[in-house]
Motif scaffolding. Structure first.
Motif, PDB file in Angstrom:
ATOM      1  N   LYS A  21       0.737  -0.999  -0.273  1.00 31.93           N
ATOM      2  CA  LYS A  21       0.156  -0.013   0.020  1.00 31.93           C
ATOM      3  C   LYS A  21       0.823   1.124  -0.002  1.00 31.93           C
ATOM      4  O   LYS A  21       0.489   2.162  -0.684  1.00 31.93           O
ATOM      5  CB  LYS A  21      -1.084   0.102   1.287  1.00 31.93           C
ATOM      6  N   GLU A  22       1.942   1.136   0.860  1.00 34.46           N
ATOM      7  CA  GLU A  22       2.958   2.363   0.654  1.00 34.46           C
ATOM      8  C   GLU A  22       3.562   2.662  -0.592  1.00 34.46           C
ATOM      9  O   GLU A  22       3.624   3.722  -1.076  1.00 34.46           O
ATOM     10  CB  GLU A  22       4.164   2.212   1.918  1.00 34.46           C
ATOM     11  N   GLN A  23       3.834   1.412  -1.386  1.00 32.04           N
ATOM     12  CA  GLN A  23       4.380   1.737  -2.778  1.00 32.04           C
ATOM     13  C   GLN A  23       3.338   2.419  -3.551  1.00 32.04           C
ATOM     14  O   GLN A  23       3.657   3.295  -4.280  1.00 32.04           O
ATOM     15  CB  GLN A  23       4.707   0.320  -3.248  1.00 32.04           C
ATOM     16  N   GLU A  24       2.204   1.995  -3.398  1.00 30.02           N
ATOM     17  CA  GLU A  24       1.011   2.459  -4.205  1.00 30.02           C
ATOM     18  C   GLU A  24       0.802   3.967  -3.890  1.00 30.02           C
ATOM     19  O   GLU A  24       0.565   4.812  -4.673  1.00 30.02           O
ATOM     20  CB  GLU A  24      -0.264   1.802  -4.065  1.00 30.02           C
ATOM     21  N   ARG A  25       1.114   4.154  -2.536  1.00 30.08           N
ATOM     22  CA  ARG A  25       0.695   5.613  -2.210  1.00 30.08           C
ATOM     23  C   ARG A  25       1.757   6.567  -2.665  1.00 30.08           C
ATOM     24  O   ARG A  25       1.471   7.704  -3.361  1.00 30.08           O
ATOM     25  CB  ARG A  25       0.583   5.445  -0.645  1.00 30.08           C
ATOM     26  N   ILE A  26       3.072   6.024  -2.352  1.00 30.44           N
ATOM     27  CA  ILE A  26       4.035   7.066  -2.970  1.00 30.44           C
ATOM     28  C   ILE A  26       3.859   7.118  -4.523  1.00 30.44           C
ATOM     29  O   ILE A  26       4.163   8.103  -5.135  1.00 30.44           O
ATOM     30  CB  ILE A  26       5.373   6.443  -2.576  1.00 30.44           C
ATOM     31  N   GLY A  27       3.839   6.027  -5.097  1.00 29.89           N
ATOM     32  CA  GLY A  27       3.849   6.107  -6.735  1.00 29.89           C
ATOM     33  C   GLY A  27       2.742   6.964  -7.167  1.00 29.89           C
ATOM     34  O   GLY A  27       2.933   7.785  -8.078  1.00 29.89           O
ATOM     35  N   LEU A  28       1.455   6.895  -6.635  1.00 36.90           N
ATOM     36  CA  LEU A  28       0.510   7.782  -6.999  1.00 36.90           C
ATOM     37  C   LEU A  28       0.604   9.049  -6.564  1.00 36.90           C
ATOM     38  O   LEU A  28       0.325  10.090  -7.636  1.00 36.90           O
ATOM     39  CB  LEU A  28      -0.773   7.271  -6.175  1.00 36.90           C
ATOM     40  N   ALA A  29       1.480   9.514  -5.572  1.00 34.04           N
ATOM     41  CA  ALA A  29       1.826  10.840  -5.479  1.00 34.04           C
ATOM     42  C   ALA A  29       2.678  11.327  -6.479  1.00 34.04           C
ATOM     43  O   ALA A  29       2.579  12.528  -6.847  1.00 34.04           O
ATOM     44  CB  ALA A  29       2.271  10.954  -4.017  1.00 34.04           C
ATOM     45  N   VAL A  30       3.670  10.583  -6.764  1.00 32.21           N
ATOM     46  CA  VAL A  30       4.547  10.921  -7.866  1.00 32.21           C
ATOM     47  C   VAL A  30       4.025  11.067  -9.177  1.00 32.21           C
ATOM     48  O   VAL A  30       4.158  12.145  -9.993  1.00 32.21           O
ATOM     49  CB  VAL A  30       5.580  10.017  -8.176  1.00 32.21           C
ATOM     50  N   VAL A  31       2.986  10.038  -9.851  1.00 31.86           N
ATOM     51  CA  VAL A  31       2.344  10.122 -10.876  1.00 31.86           C
ATOM     52  C   VAL A  31       1.452  11.516 -10.960  1.00 31.86           C
ATOM     53  O   VAL A  31       1.324  12.135 -11.918  1.00 31.86           O
ATOM     54  CB  VAL A  31       1.667   8.826 -11.302  1.00 31.86           C
ATOM     55  N   THR A  32       0.865  11.698  -9.741  1.00 35.13           N
ATOM     56  CA  THR A  32      -0.081  12.940  -9.856  1.00 35.13           C
ATOM     57  C   THR A  32       0.523  14.255  -9.515  1.00 35.13           C
ATOM     58  O   THR A  32      -0.194  14.899  -9.345  1.00 35.13           O
ATOM     59  CB  THR A  32      -1.301  12.706  -9.024  1.00 35.13           C
ATOM     60  N   ARG A  33       1.860  14.087  -9.242  1.00 34.13           N
ATOM     61  CA  ARG A  33       2.549  15.370  -8.965  1.00 34.13           C
ATOM     62  C   ARG A  33       2.140  16.039  -7.697  1.00 34.13           C
ATOM     63  O   ARG A  33       1.994  17.087  -7.465  1.00 34.13           O
ATOM     64  CB  ARG A  33       2.631  16.391 -10.145  1.00 34.13           C
ATOM     65  N   SER A  34       1.724  15.151  -6.751  1.00 39.20           N
ATOM     66  CA  SER A  34       1.282  15.889  -5.468  1.00 39.20           C
ATOM     67  C   SER A  34       2.338  15.203  -4.148  1.00 39.20           C
ATOM     68  O   SER A  34       1.927  15.291  -3.207  1.00 39.20           O
ATOM     69  CB  SER A  34      -0.228  15.125  -5.280  1.00 39.20           C
ATOM     70  N   LEU A  35       3.518  14.884  -4.787  1.00 37.70           N
ATOM     71  CA  LEU A  35       4.337  14.341  -3.757  1.00 37.70           C
ATOM     72  C   LEU A  35       4.614  15.337  -2.726  1.00 37.70           C
ATOM     73  O   LEU A  35       4.989  15.097  -1.774  1.00 37.70           O
ATOM     74  CB  LEU A  35       5.859  13.912  -4.470  1.00 37.70           C
ATOM     75  N   HIS A  36       4.751  16.731  -3.196  1.00 38.75           N
ATOM     76  CA  HIS A  36       4.840  17.818  -2.050  1.00 38.75           C
ATOM     77  C   HIS A  36       3.918  17.733  -1.009  1.00 38.75           C
ATOM     78  O   HIS A  36       4.019  18.082   0.226  1.00 38.75           O
ATOM     79  CB  HIS A  36       4.801  19.289  -2.685  1.00 38.75           C
ATOM     80  N   ALA A  37       2.700  17.188  -1.288  1.00 41.26           N
ATOM     81  CA  ALA A  37       1.547  16.814  -0.174  1.00 41.26           C
ATOM     82  C   ALA A  37       2.104  15.918   0.846  1.00 41.26           C
ATOM     83  O   ALA A  37       1.501  15.789   1.995  1.00 41.26           O
ATOM     84  CB  ALA A  37       0.303  16.972  -0.799  1.00 41.26           C
ATOM     85  N   LEU A  38       2.769  14.986   0.209  1.00 39.68           N
ATOM     86  CA  LEU A  38       3.061  13.875   0.997  1.00 39.68           C
ATOM     87  C   LEU A  38       4.289  13.794   1.870  1.00 39.68           C
ATOM     88  O   LEU A  38       4.270  13.414   3.010  1.00 39.68           O
ATOM     89  CB  LEU A  38       3.188  12.572  -0.155  1.00 39.68           C
ATOM     90  N   LEU A  39       5.201  14.482   1.451  1.00 45.93           N
ATOM     91  CA  LEU A  39       6.488  14.516   1.839  1.00 45.93           C
ATOM     92  C   LEU A  39       6.387  14.990   3.504  1.00 45.93           C
ATOM     93  O   LEU A  39       7.209  14.400   4.327  1.00 45.93           O
ATOM     94  CB  LEU A  39       7.590  15.445   1.093  1.00 45.93           C
ATOM     95  N   PRO A  40       5.999  16.016   3.722  1.00 42.41           N
ATOM     96  CA  PRO A  40       5.643  16.245   5.230  1.00 42.41           C
ATOM     97  C   PRO A  40       5.320  15.563   6.175  1.00 42.41           C
ATOM     98  O   PRO A  40       5.605  15.372   7.238  1.00 42.41           O
ATOM     99  CB  PRO A  40       4.804  17.808   5.072  1.00 42.41           C
ATOM    100  N   GLY A  41       4.393  14.436   5.910  1.00 41.50           N
ATOM    101  CA  GLY A  41       3.981  13.307   6.448  1.00 41.50           C
ATOM    102  C   GLY A  41       4.659  12.090   6.600  1.00 41.50           C
ATOM    103  O   GLY A  41       4.368  11.275   7.426  1.00 41.50           O
ATOM    104  N   LEU A  42       5.625  11.833   6.192  1.00 37.25           N
ATOM    105  CA  LEU A  42       6.683  11.042   6.041  1.00 37.25           C
ATOM    106  C   LEU A  42       7.410  10.781   7.502  1.00 37.25           C
ATOM    107  O   LEU A  42       7.082   9.399   7.910  1.00 37.25           O
ATOM    108  CB  LEU A  42       7.612  10.709   5.023  1.00 37.25           C
ATOM    109  N   SER A  43       7.626  11.747   8.104  1.00 38.74           N
ATOM    110  CA  SER A  43       8.197  11.424   9.310  1.00 38.74           C
ATOM    111  C   SER A  43       8.163  12.711  10.163  1.00 38.74           C
ATOM    112  O   SER A  43       8.385  13.818   9.439  1.00 38.74           O
ATOM    113  CB  SER A  43       9.745  11.104   9.272  1.00 38.74           C
TER     114      SER A  43
END
Length: 193
Positions: A21-43
């Motif tokens: 699921k985490e691979q899907e979540r990161i992959g989806l964020a990269v493909v949709t160019r929303s990684l910037h929204a995901l990064l702050p929540g990693l740690s």
């Protein structure tokens, strides 16, 4: 080591669904160019802005990717884990705690491991996805916290991260702070909802 592995092996085996699921979540964020929204929540030990990621490096060094790819490595570890390598040749990587890994120790399954349908939650996490959906109309953070069944400080933290990604805006109205989804947040909702 055998005794340790005997205890840890069931947790590691059960982590497979979460890792997928985490691979899907990161992959989806990269493909949709929303990684910037995901990064702050990693740690909680990482901070991000539009141009850089700040890591808990005691020497305070700066590293440039210099064209290298950045790899994200979910780690079956405690919530405070933060591993990274930028100074070695080859790929640069950041290791961060696998979301919901604590559920593996308790024997319960993760909501993320059961929910294939909510692409927004896969990209942002369940709490931030819920916040974006609730922010369609202006809502005070206190009311948001009550709807999410969390403390106002927790709701505010998640709103900080969504605001940093330009998905939410805030406005003070008297003693209350209201949040509202931005145009960029609406676009993300349209793509993933």
């Amino acid at each position: 080591m055998n005794r340790l592995w005997k205890e840890f092996r069931p947790v590691w085996k059960n982590a497979d669904a979460l890792l997928h699921k985490e691979q899907e979540r990161i992959g989806l964020a990269v493909v949709t160019r929303s990684l910037h929204a995901l990064l702050p929540g990693l740690s909680g030990r990482l901070t991000c802005d539009s141009a850089s990621i700040r890591l808990p490096d005691q020497q305070g060094r700066s590293f440039d990717l210099a064209g290298r790819r950045l790899t994200f490595v979910p780690v079956v570890s405690g919530h405070g884990a933060c591993l990274f390598s930028f100074d070695q040749p080859g790929p640069a990587w950041i290791g961060y705690p696998l979301p919901a890994v604590g559920l593996l120790w308790s024997g319960r399954s993760s909501p993320a491991a059961r929910d294939d349908a909510d692409k927004l939650a896969l990209a942002l996490g369940h709490t931030r996805a819920a916040i974006l959906r609730l922010a369609g109309t202006s809502i005070p953070i206190g009311k948001l916290a009550a709807l999410l069944d969390c403390s106002p400080s927790t709701a505010s933290y998640h709103c900080d991260q969504l605001q940093a990604a330009d998905l939410l805006s805030r406005e003070r109205r008297g003693r209350h702070v209201h949040i509202k989804i931005t145009a960029r947040g609406d676009e993300l909702l349209a793509v993933l909802a």
